[in-house]
Design a protein around this motif. Structure first.
Motif, PDB file in Angstrom:
ATOM      1  N   LEU A 139      -9.064   7.350  -5.809  1.00 19.66           N
ATOM      2  CA  LEU A 139      -8.835   6.102  -6.643  1.00 19.66           C
ATOM      3  C   LEU A 139      -8.924   6.104  -8.091  1.00 19.66           C
ATOM      4  O   LEU A 139      -8.264   5.179  -8.681  1.00 19.66           O
ATOM      5  CB  LEU A 139     -10.076   5.005  -5.918  1.00 19.66           C
ATOM      6  CG  LEU A 139      -9.763   4.373  -4.595  1.00 19.66           C
ATOM      7  CD1 LEU A 139     -11.087   3.810  -3.991  1.00 19.66           C
ATOM      8  CD2 LEU A 139      -8.477   3.492  -4.609  1.00 19.66           C
ATOM      9  N   PHE A 194       0.813  -1.209  -0.039  1.00 18.87           N
ATOM     10  CA  PHE A 194      -0.019   0.021   0.062  1.00 18.87           C
ATOM     11  C   PHE A 194       1.079   1.308   0.098  1.00 18.87           C
ATOM     12  O   PHE A 194       1.225   1.929   0.909  1.00 18.87           O
ATOM     13  CB  PHE A 194      -0.816  -0.035   1.122  1.00 18.87           C
ATOM     14  CG  PHE A 194      -2.440   0.614   0.990  1.00 18.87           C
ATOM     15  CD1 PHE A 194      -3.299   0.000   1.228  1.00 18.87           C
ATOM     16  CD2 PHE A 194      -2.315   1.886   0.808  1.00 18.87           C
ATOM     17  CE1 PHE A 194      -4.549   0.597   0.972  1.00 18.87           C
ATOM     18  CE2 PHE A 194      -3.556   2.646   0.416  1.00 18.87           C
ATOM     19  CZ  PHE A 194      -4.511   1.925   0.728  1.00 18.87           C
ATOM     20  N   PHE A 240     -10.689  -5.169  -0.154  1.00 22.40           N
ATOM     21  CA  PHE A 240     -11.457  -4.650   1.177  1.00 22.40           C
ATOM     22  C   PHE A 240     -12.888  -4.464   0.956  1.00 22.40           C
ATOM     23  O   PHE A 240     -13.624  -5.061   1.667  1.00 22.40           O
ATOM     24  CB  PHE A 240     -10.820  -3.605   1.912  1.00 22.40           C
ATOM     25  CG  PHE A 240     -11.390  -3.071   3.165  1.00 22.40           C
ATOM     26  CD1 PHE A 240     -11.556  -3.928   4.503  1.00 22.40           C
ATOM     27  CD2 PHE A 240     -12.085  -1.900   3.288  1.00 22.40           C
ATOM     28  CE1 PHE A 240     -12.240  -3.543   5.470  1.00 22.40           C
ATOM     29  CE2 PHE A 240     -12.600  -1.535   4.265  1.00 22.40           C
ATOM     30  CZ  PHE A 240     -12.604  -2.498   5.346  1.00 22.40           C
ATOM     31  N   LEU A 241     -13.370  -3.704  -0.061  1.00 22.20           N
ATOM     32  CA  LEU A 241     -14.602  -3.115  -0.358  1.00 22.20           C
ATOM     33  C   LEU A 241     -15.687  -4.680  -0.444  1.00 22.20           C
ATOM     34  O   LEU A 241     -16.430  -4.556  -0.137  1.00 22.20           O
ATOM     35  CB  LEU A 241     -14.847  -2.176  -1.101  1.00 22.20           C
ATOM     36  CG  LEU A 241     -14.290  -0.813  -1.013  1.00 22.20           C
ATOM     37  CD1 LEU A 241     -14.346   0.169  -2.311  1.00 22.20           C
ATOM     38  CD2 LEU A 241     -15.115  -0.267   0.130  1.00 22.20           C
ATOM     39  N   ILE A 259     -12.144   9.813  -1.236  1.00 20.02           N
ATOM     40  CA  ILE A 259     -11.423   8.477  -1.400  1.00 20.02           C
ATOM     41  C   ILE A 259     -11.783   8.055  -2.713  1.00 20.02           C
ATOM     42  O   ILE A 259     -11.095   7.407  -3.501  1.00 20.02           O
ATOM     43  CB  ILE A 259     -11.976   7.380  -0.577  1.00 20.02           C
ATOM     44  CG1 ILE A 259     -11.286   7.862   0.817  1.00 20.02           C
ATOM     45  CG2 ILE A 259     -11.594   6.098  -0.891  1.00 20.02           C
ATOM     46  CD1 ILE A 259     -12.071   7.213   2.162  1.00 20.02           C
ATOM     47  N   LEU A 277      -8.064   6.613   4.704  1.00 16.79           N
ATOM     48  CA  LEU A 277      -8.940   5.828   5.016  1.00 16.79           C
ATOM     49  C   LEU A 277      -9.116   5.266   6.645  1.00 16.79           C
ATOM     50  O   LEU A 277      -9.884   5.212   7.482  1.00 16.79           O
ATOM     51  CB  LEU A 277      -8.467   4.272   4.412  1.00 16.79           C
ATOM     52  CG  LEU A 277      -8.622   4.155   3.128  1.00 16.79           C
ATOM     53  CD1 LEU A 277      -7.949   3.070   2.628  1.00 16.79           C
ATOM     54  CD2 LEU A 277     -10.214   4.051   2.683  1.00 16.79           C
ATOM     55  N   SER A 297      -2.077  -0.382  -4.199  1.00 17.14           N
ATOM     56  CA  SER A 297      -3.181   0.154  -3.226  1.00 17.14           C
ATOM     57  C   SER A 297      -4.446   0.045  -3.637  1.00 17.14           C
ATOM     58  O   SER A 297      -5.387  -0.320  -2.869  1.00 17.14           O
ATOM     59  CB  SER A 297      -2.792   1.527  -2.860  1.00 17.14           C
ATOM     60  OG  SER A 297      -1.358   1.686  -2.773  1.00 17.14           O
ATOM     61  N   GLU A 353      -5.951  -3.294  -3.097  1.00 14.96           N
ATOM     62  CA  GLU A 353      -5.966  -3.583  -1.603  1.00 14.96           C
ATOM     63  C   GLU A 353      -7.456  -3.076  -1.397  1.00 14.96           C
ATOM     64  O   GLU A 353      -8.231  -3.787  -0.683  1.00 14.96           O
ATOM     65  CB  GLU A 353      -5.062  -3.099  -0.910  1.00 14.96           C
ATOM     66  CG  GLU A 353      -3.745  -4.110  -0.811  1.00 14.96           C
ATOM     67  CD  GLU A 353      -3.832  -5.175  -0.228  1.00 14.96           C
ATOM     68  OE1 GLU A 353      -4.829  -5.619   0.244  1.00 14.96           O
ATOM     69  OE2 GLU A 353      -2.986  -6.138  -0.341  1.00 14.96           O
ATOM     70  N   VAL A 354      -7.769  -1.968  -1.792  1.00 13.72           N
ATOM     71  CA  VAL A 354      -9.058  -1.196  -1.495  1.00 13.72           C
ATOM     72  C   VAL A 354     -10.142  -1.972  -2.042  1.00 13.72           C
ATOM     73  O   VAL A 354     -10.950  -2.074  -1.256  1.00 13.72           O
ATOM     74  CB  VAL A 354      -9.048   0.438  -1.977  1.00 13.72           C
ATOM     75  CG1 VAL A 354     -10.366   0.887  -1.530  1.00 13.72           C
ATOM     76  CG2 VAL A 354      -7.996   0.946  -1.335  1.00 13.72           C
ATOM     77  N   LEU A 400      -3.647   8.031   0.666  1.00 14.29           N
ATOM     78  CA  LEU A 400      -4.942   7.438   0.729  1.00 14.29           C
ATOM     79  C   LEU A 400      -5.106   6.540   2.085  1.00 14.29           C
ATOM     80  O   LEU A 400      -6.109   6.476   2.774  1.00 14.29           O
ATOM     81  CB  LEU A 400      -5.045   6.474  -0.433  1.00 14.29           C
ATOM     82  CG  LEU A 400      -6.411   5.728  -0.651  1.00 14.29           C
ATOM     83  CD1 LEU A 400      -7.362   6.481  -0.868  1.00 14.29           C
ATOM     84  CD2 LEU A 400      -6.151   4.538  -1.806  1.00 14.29           C
ATOM     85  N   PHE A 401      -4.086   6.004   2.491  1.00 10.35           N
ATOM     86  CA  PHE A 401      -4.024   5.180   3.887  1.00 10.35           C
ATOM     87  C   PHE A 401      -4.457   6.158   4.852  1.00 10.35           C
ATOM     88  O   PHE A 401      -5.496   5.521   5.884  1.00 10.35           O
ATOM     89  CB  PHE A 401      -2.659   4.613   4.075  1.00 10.35           C
ATOM     90  CG  PHE A 401      -2.655   3.562   4.848  1.00 10.35           C
ATOM     91  CD1 PHE A 401      -3.252   2.198   4.575  1.00 10.35           C
ATOM     92  CD2 PHE A 401      -2.209   3.539   6.246  1.00 10.35           C
ATOM     93  CE1 PHE A 401      -3.339   1.145   5.396  1.00 10.35           C
ATOM     94  CE2 PHE A 401      -2.242   2.604   7.216  1.00 10.35           C
ATOM     95  CZ  PHE A 401      -2.814   1.437   6.794  1.00 10.35           C
ATOM     96  N   THR A 459      -4.799   6.830  -7.668  1.00  6.41           N
ATOM     97  CA  THR A 459      -4.299   5.729  -7.190  1.00  6.41           C
ATOM     98  C   THR A 459      -4.491   4.919  -7.972  1.00  6.41           C
ATOM     99  O   THR A 459      -3.463   3.734  -8.380  1.00  6.41           O
ATOM    100  CB  THR A 459      -5.168   5.284  -5.885  1.00  6.41           C
ATOM    101  OG1 THR A 459      -5.206   6.520  -4.895  1.00  6.41           O
ATOM    102  CG2 THR A 459      -4.517   4.059  -5.319  1.00  6.41           C
TER     103      THR A 459
END
Ligand SMILES: CC(C)(COP(=O)(O)OP(=O)(O)OC[C@H]1O[C@@H](n2cnc3c(N)ncnc32)[C@H](O)[C@@H]1OP(=O)(O)O)[C@@H](O)C(=O)NCCC(=O)NCCS
Length: 218
Positions: free
Chosen positions: A100, A37, A118-119, A96, A46, A111, A114-115, A42-43, A104
């Motif tokens: 994205l 990430f 997660f979603l 975000i 979040l 990264s 990963e987002v 962005l981290f 991103t």
């Protein structure tokens, strides 16, 4: 020996808090060099920035007086999780999403992945949660690796609990993972009980990952 005191968060602490978040954000471990990430901003969006900007009065930092008043740890949270979820979606969601899509996704594909991962896995986060009635507050706590296990986390948590109690809120909950082997004994020692184990997973390619929800009545 560090000479630690706890004080309310100030705007000038923002960069220090973001750095600590990144250095301890991978199930309690440092994200630097993991290539998982790399979009640090962005981290921050979040995990930290919402609290720092919109729930400032519930944020505290640990400062080392013997090291030029360096910020070495923090605790952030809210008194009302249900409302915080709504506000987060409203105030951070567009930031975000825009980052994205327009940044991103092109610059930090790891990264972005990963987002999205997660979603897809975080369904239960958006369901109405009965837990929030009994334990309305929640928290995030992080201490720099070189300052861990010398009582700073305990001091931060004591301060946050005192603040929540004073505000008349009856309970606190928090999420961690079964892989966070420092946080689990920490919360247990501080009187938090394990309430739930969920299959929700934040990180890709981490086998047997589970989300654990701990809580305490004040
Ligand atoms: C979890 C964390 C906040 C604890 O803060 P800390 O300042 O290290 O904790 P304390 O020194 O106050 O320790 C209190 C108790 O926690 C437990 N603990 C703390 N560090 C531990 C470690 N490395 N291994 C096992 N238990 C540990 C112990 O029970 C300890 O009591 P003891 O001193 O009698 O052994 C800190 O380790 C941290 O920031 N970790 C990385 C970020 C993180 O995982 N945050 C939580 C995300 S949910």
């Amino acid at each position: 020996m560090p000479d630690i005191y706890i004080r309310p968060y100030q705007h000038a602490d923002e960069q220090s808090v973001l750095q600590i978040c990144y250095r301890t954000g991978f199930m309690g471990q440092d994200l630097s060099g993991t290539n998982r990430f790399n979009d640090r901003k962005l981290f921050g969006y979040l995990f930290c920035l919402f609290y720092l900007r919109y729930e400032t009065e519930h944020c505290f930092v640990a400062v080392d007086r013997s090291n030029g008043d360096k910020v070495v740890g923090y605790i952030l949270g809210t008194l009302d999780t249900r409302n915080q979820n709504r506000q987060f979606a409203w105030k951070m969601g567009w930031r975000i999403a825009l980052r994205l899509l327009f940044y991103t996704g092109w610059r930090y594909t790891e990264s972005f992945r990963e987002v999205i991962f997660f979603l897809k896995g975080a369904r239960s986060k958006i369901e109405p949660n009965p837990l929030y009635k009994v334990y309305p507050a929640h928290l995030h706590i992080n201490v720099l690796p070189e300052y861990q296990h010398c009582g700073i986390g305990s001091k931060l948590l004591d301060r946050f609990e005192q603040h929540v109690r004073k505000s008349g809120v009856a309970g606190i909950h928090l999420s961690t993972s079964n892989r966070n082997l420092k946080a689990i004994p920490f919360y247990r020692k501080k009187g938090y009980d394990l309430l739930l184990e969920k299959e929700d997973t934040f990180w890709s390619n981490v086998p047997d990952y589970k989300t654990l929800v701990f809580a305490k009545k004040l």
